[in-house]
Motif scaffolding. Structure first.
Motif, PDB file in Angstrom:
ATOM      1  N   GLY A  18       9.608  21.746  28.017  1.00  0.00           N
ATOM      2  CA  GLY A  18       9.243  21.970  26.620  1.00  0.00           C
ATOM      3  C   GLY A  18       8.225  23.088  26.482  1.00  0.00           C
ATOM      4  O   GLY A  18       8.325  23.920  25.576  1.00  0.00           O
ATOM      5  N   ILE A  19       7.243  23.110  27.392  1.00  0.00           N
ATOM      6  CA  ILE A  19       6.237  24.183  27.351  1.00  0.00           C
ATOM      7  C   ILE A  19       6.933  25.537  27.527  1.00  0.00           C
ATOM      8  O   ILE A  19       6.680  26.491  26.784  1.00  0.00           O
ATOM      9  N   THR A  22       9.039  26.406  24.337  1.00  0.00           N
ATOM     10  CA  THR A  22       8.220  26.779  23.172  1.00  0.00           C
ATOM     11  C   THR A  22       7.516  28.112  23.416  1.00  0.00           C
ATOM     12  O   THR A  22       7.353  28.907  22.490  1.00  0.00           O
ATOM     13  N   ASP A  23       7.119  28.357  24.666  1.00  0.00           N
ATOM     14  CA  ASP A  23       6.479  29.646  24.965  1.00  0.00           C
ATOM     15  C   ASP A  23       7.448  30.809  24.786  1.00  0.00           C
ATOM     16  O   ASP A  23       7.066  31.889  24.328  1.00  0.00           O
ATOM     17  N   LEU A  25       9.912  30.849  22.703  1.00  0.00           N
ATOM     18  CA  LEU A  25      10.048  31.016  21.244  1.00  0.00           C
ATOM     19  C   LEU A  25       8.819  31.715  20.661  1.00  0.00           C
ATOM     20  O   LEU A  25       8.933  32.563  19.772  1.00  0.00           O
ATOM     21  N   LEU A  26       7.638  31.367  21.187  1.00  0.00           N
ATOM     22  CA  LEU A  26       6.404  32.001  20.710  1.00  0.00           C
ATOM     23  C   LEU A  26       6.405  33.490  21.046  1.00  0.00           C
ATOM     24  O   LEU A  26       5.989  34.321  20.238  1.00  0.00           O
ATOM     25  N   GLN A  29       8.447  35.159  18.577  1.00  0.00           N
ATOM     26  CA  GLN A  29       7.724  35.286  17.308  1.00  0.00           C
ATOM     27  C   GLN A  29       6.676  36.399  17.388  1.00  0.00           C
ATOM     28  O   GLN A  29       6.436  37.101  16.421  1.00  0.00           O
ATOM     29  N   HIS A  77      -0.861  30.948   7.518  1.00  0.00           N
ATOM     30  CA  HIS A  77       0.171  30.124   8.192  1.00  0.00           C
ATOM     31  C   HIS A  77      -0.326  28.706   8.455  1.00  0.00           C
ATOM     32  O   HIS A  77       0.335  27.727   8.135  1.00  0.00           O
TER      33      HIS A  77
ATOM     34  N   SER B 181      -2.792  22.416  31.947  1.00  0.00           N
ATOM     35  CA  SER B 181      -1.609  22.868  31.207  1.00  0.00           C
ATOM     36  C   SER B 181      -2.008  23.861  30.114  1.00  0.00           C
ATOM     37  O   SER B 181      -1.284  24.808  29.830  1.00  0.00           O
ATOM     38  N   ASN B 185      -0.559  27.441  30.295  1.00  0.00           N
ATOM     39  CA  ASN B 185       0.232  27.840  29.136  1.00  0.00           C
ATOM     40  C   ASN B 185      -0.208  29.215  28.621  1.00  0.00           C
ATOM     41  O   ASN B 185       0.623  30.081  28.345  1.00  0.00           O
ATOM     42  N   LEU B 188       0.987  31.781  31.077  1.00  0.00           N
ATOM     43  CA  LEU B 188       2.435  31.968  30.941  1.00  0.00           C
ATOM     44  C   LEU B 188       2.749  32.843  29.723  1.00  0.00           C
ATOM     45  O   LEU B 188       3.591  33.754  29.785  1.00  0.00           O
ATOM     46  N   LEU B 189       2.028  32.584  28.630  1.00  0.00           N
ATOM     47  CA  LEU B 189       2.233  33.374  27.417  1.00  0.00           C
ATOM     48  C   LEU B 189       1.844  34.830  27.646  1.00  0.00           C
ATOM     49  O   LEU B 189       2.496  35.748  27.145  1.00  0.00           O
ATOM     50  N   LEU B 203      -0.804  23.750  22.916  1.00  0.00           N
ATOM     51  CA  LEU B 203       0.479  23.521  23.580  1.00  0.00           C
ATOM     52  C   LEU B 203       1.527  23.130  22.551  1.00  0.00           C
ATOM     53  O   LEU B 203       1.240  22.370  21.629  1.00  0.00           O
ATOM     54  N   TYR B 204       2.712  23.619  22.691  1.00  0.00           N
ATOM     55  CA  TYR B 204       3.854  23.312  21.808  1.00  0.00           C
ATOM     56  C   TYR B 204       3.559  23.658  20.350  1.00  0.00           C
ATOM     57  O   TYR B 204       4.096  23.047  19.444  1.00  0.00           O
ATOM     58  N   ASN B 205       2.634  24.604  20.104  1.00  0.00           N
ATOM     59  CA  ASN B 205       2.240  24.826  18.723  1.00  0.00           C
ATOM     60  C   ASN B 205       2.044  26.308  18.383  1.00  0.00           C
ATOM     61  O   ASN B 205       2.838  26.892  17.654  1.00  0.00           O
ATOM     62  N   TYR B 206       1.009  26.940  18.910  1.00  0.00           N
ATOM     63  CA  TYR B 206       0.705  28.331  18.532  1.00  0.00           C
ATOM     64  C   TYR B 206      -0.145  28.981  19.596  1.00  0.00           C
ATOM     65  O   TYR B 206      -0.610  28.330  20.536  1.00  0.00           O
ATOM     66  N   PHE B 207      -0.363  30.292  19.446  1.00  0.00           N
ATOM     67  CA  PHE B 207      -1.410  30.934  20.234  1.00  0.00           C
ATOM     68  C   PHE B 207      -2.052  32.009  19.389  1.00  0.00           C
ATOM     69  O   PHE B 207      -1.524  32.397  18.344  1.00  0.00           O
ATOM     70  N   TYR B 219       2.800  31.483  15.324  1.00  0.00           N
ATOM     71  CA  TYR B 219       3.232  30.081  15.225  1.00  0.00           C
ATOM     72  C   TYR B 219       4.703  29.934  15.582  1.00  0.00           C
ATOM     73  O   TYR B 219       5.486  30.871  15.432  1.00  0.00           O
ATOM     74  N   LEU B 220       5.077  28.742  15.999  1.00  0.00           N
ATOM     75  CA  LEU B 220       6.484  28.432  16.249  1.00  0.00           C
ATOM     76  C   LEU B 220       7.212  28.388  14.906  1.00  0.00           C
ATOM     77  O   LEU B 220       6.595  28.069  13.885  1.00  0.00           O
ATOM     78  N   VAL B 228       8.901  19.217  17.438  1.00  0.00           N
ATOM     79  CA  VAL B 228       7.762  18.876  18.303  1.00  0.00           C
ATOM     80  C   VAL B 228       7.015  17.660  17.729  1.00  0.00           C
ATOM     81  O   VAL B 228       6.689  16.714  18.450  1.00  0.00           O
ATOM     82  N   PHE B 232       6.594  14.059  19.654  1.00  0.00           N
ATOM     83  CA  PHE B 232       5.318  13.487  20.103  1.00  0.00           C
ATOM     84  C   PHE B 232       4.892  12.266  19.293  1.00  0.00           C
ATOM     85  O   PHE B 232       4.195  11.393  19.807  1.00  0.00           O
TER      86      PHE B 232
END
Lengths: 233, 253
Positions: A18-19, A22-23, A25-26, A29, A77, B181, B185, B188-189, B203-207, B219-220, B228, B232
């Motif tokens: 999942g990480i 989502t990464d 997809l990010l 974006q 946002h 993580s 994360n 990784l980004l 995580l699983y949200n934004y950066f 944002y996703l 997500v 959760f």
């Protein structure tokens, strides 16, 4: 291996996968972000034309209301879920339910909502932290209560009518030119004349409402004697 | 699952522990009052929504202590044997434990929090000013409920997985996994986007990254955010429940 451990490992793998997804997809974006766009952190919301605007909510994020060619509303946002809207004939009612805090410097808050419109007749604010600016028009009425803070800048209005109650605060922060300035303040509402030029001033103050005048404000009003002290007040 | 058996299990749990619970309620009221007093006395240093902060600290700190106490018998074979010997299925026993760790605790804590806060607000209220109560339902704050359920289930999973010091190990593991993580994360980004200024995110949200002196948020897409959230809030606790159930059953065997 025990069933529980297999399920635990499976769950961990799903979470890791999942990480990664989502990464990805990010990252996609991220490529869409236009760094030159001043509104890159905002989402546009479609709004119908309106003459009167009513905003209620919290003060954690500032609201900027300014003159523009079109009717637009842009929400940060991350604060989109705090935004609600209801259009009634010529009035737009907006709810911006961000947190309420006792800020000592509300002007330092991040702007979370930007509204532009060609002409605004009536603005009603409750509990919010606002910046109203760049309106060039003949009349404008602003009514506010419940700890609302409104900073006024670059206004050119012939007749500006400000009505405050319940600990609300108007602050002319920058480059305002007003013909006739009418102020109705009550309860503990207050107003600060930092930077405003006006020709006529008609205040009506009730209870413990207060207005902070500066020497230049009085000079402008051509009040006969000016007793000045060192602070310039 | 037999409702009668679960009712009896519930009565056993209550009869056996009500004296401890009485003291725990008093202790929690004392701690909450102390926190209200400290943040009120130095209110200039505690700007913002302090009472919600106190609410969360009490909820999670008390919750994990209470949750881990429910299955502490499993850490000793002699006591564990006795717990296993009770004539009820693993599912029934676990259901009662989870009921205590989540619903009963949450209800007790909510009433305790509001009673203490109400009393304290009345004590320090200034004439003419309205008494403020913490509003937990606005601004999506109620999402704490889902996080709390997941947290309690993770604590219970720790209880059935580790023999000794399960609470400490579970909390340490959660902190380690979360910080690892989180950093992995971000790294990784950075690799995926080539953006060197990523300085935070969820995580699983934004950066977020910095550009020309301001933070830019990525944002996703909305539909992914919904997936997500559903995962959760609903799927994750159900899977956790099954894992705890299997672990509990395996301990019984």
């Amino acid at each position: 291996m025990k069933q529980s451990n297999i399920l635990l490992i499976l769950l961990s793998l799903i979470l890791l996968r999942g990480i990664y997804i989502t990464d990805r997809l990010l990252a996609r974006q991220y490529l869409k972000v236009n760094l030159d766009d001043p509104y890159k952190n905002f989402d546009s919301v479609a709004v119908q034309p309106f003459k009167a605007l009513r905003i209620t909510g919290g003060n954690g994020y500032a609201i900027r209301i300014m003159q523009g060619n079109n009717f637009t509303a842009r929400v940060m946002h991350s604060r989109k879920s705090f935004y609600s809207m209801n259009a009634l004939t010529d009035t737009l009612a907006i709810g911006f339910a961000v947190a309420n805090q006792d800020y000592q410097r509300p002007e330092k808050c991040t702007v979370g909502l930007i509204i532009t419109l060609p002409r605004l007749d009536f603005l009603q604010l409750s509990g919010t932290n606002n910046e109203v600016g760049q309106f060039h028009q003949d009349t404008l009425i602003i009514q506010q209560d419940k700890n609302t803070v409104t900073r006024l800048k670059d206004l050119q209005v012939d007749c500006l009518n400000l009505q405050g109650s319940g600990l609300s605060y108007f602050d002319f922060i920058q480059n305002n030119n007003v013909g006739n300035l009418i102020a109705h303040l009550q309860n503990n509402a207050s107003m600060d004349f930092h930077q405003v030029n006006f020709k006529q001033f008609n205040p009506v103050l009730r209870d413990t409402a207060a207005i902070v005048l500066y020497r230049q404000s009085l000079e402008m009003a051509r009040v006969g004697v000016i007793a000045s002290d060192r602070s310039g007040r | 699952m037999n409702v009668n058996k679960m009712y009896l299990l519930n009565r056993r749990q209550w009869r056996e522990n009500y004296k401890v619970y009485r003291i725990a309620v008093l202790a929690m009221a004392g701690i909450l009052s102390f926190l209200f007093l400290v943040t009120w006395h130095w209110r200039d240093s505690f700007a913002g929504d302090v009472n919600r902060g106190i609410f969360l600290i009490g909820l999670f700190a008390g919750g994990c202590l209470f949750g881990s106490s429910l299955l502490k018998d499993l850490s000793r074979p002699s006591k564990g044997m006795w717990l296993m010997g009770i004539p009820a299925s693993a599912g029934e026993k676990l259901f009662v434990v989870i009921l205590y760790a989540t619903v009963f605790y949450l209800l007790t804590y909510l009433s305790l929090f509001y009673i203490t806060e109400g009393f304290f607000s009345w004590l320090v209220k200034e004439p003419g000013m309205p008494v403020k109560h913490t509003d937990l339902l606005h601004n999506e704050f109620y999402n704490f409920f889902f996080t709390f359920i997941n947290f309690q289930l993770l604590i219970l999973l720790g209880s059935v997985s580790f023999k000794r010091g399960s609470l400490l190990i579970s909390i340490l593991l959660m902190i380690i996994v979360f910080s690892l993580s989180y950093n992995a994360n971000n790294y990784l980004l950075m690799l995926m986007t080539g953006e060197k200024t990523i300085d935070g995110g969820g995580l699983y949200n934004y950066f977020q990254f910095r550009h020309a002196g301001e933070n830019v948020y990525v944002y996703l897409p909305l539909y992914v955010q919904t997936i997500v959230t559903v995962f959760f809030n609903y799927c994750f606790p159900i899977v956790l429940y099954f894992i705890i159930y299997l672990k509990f059953q395996e301990t019984e065997l």
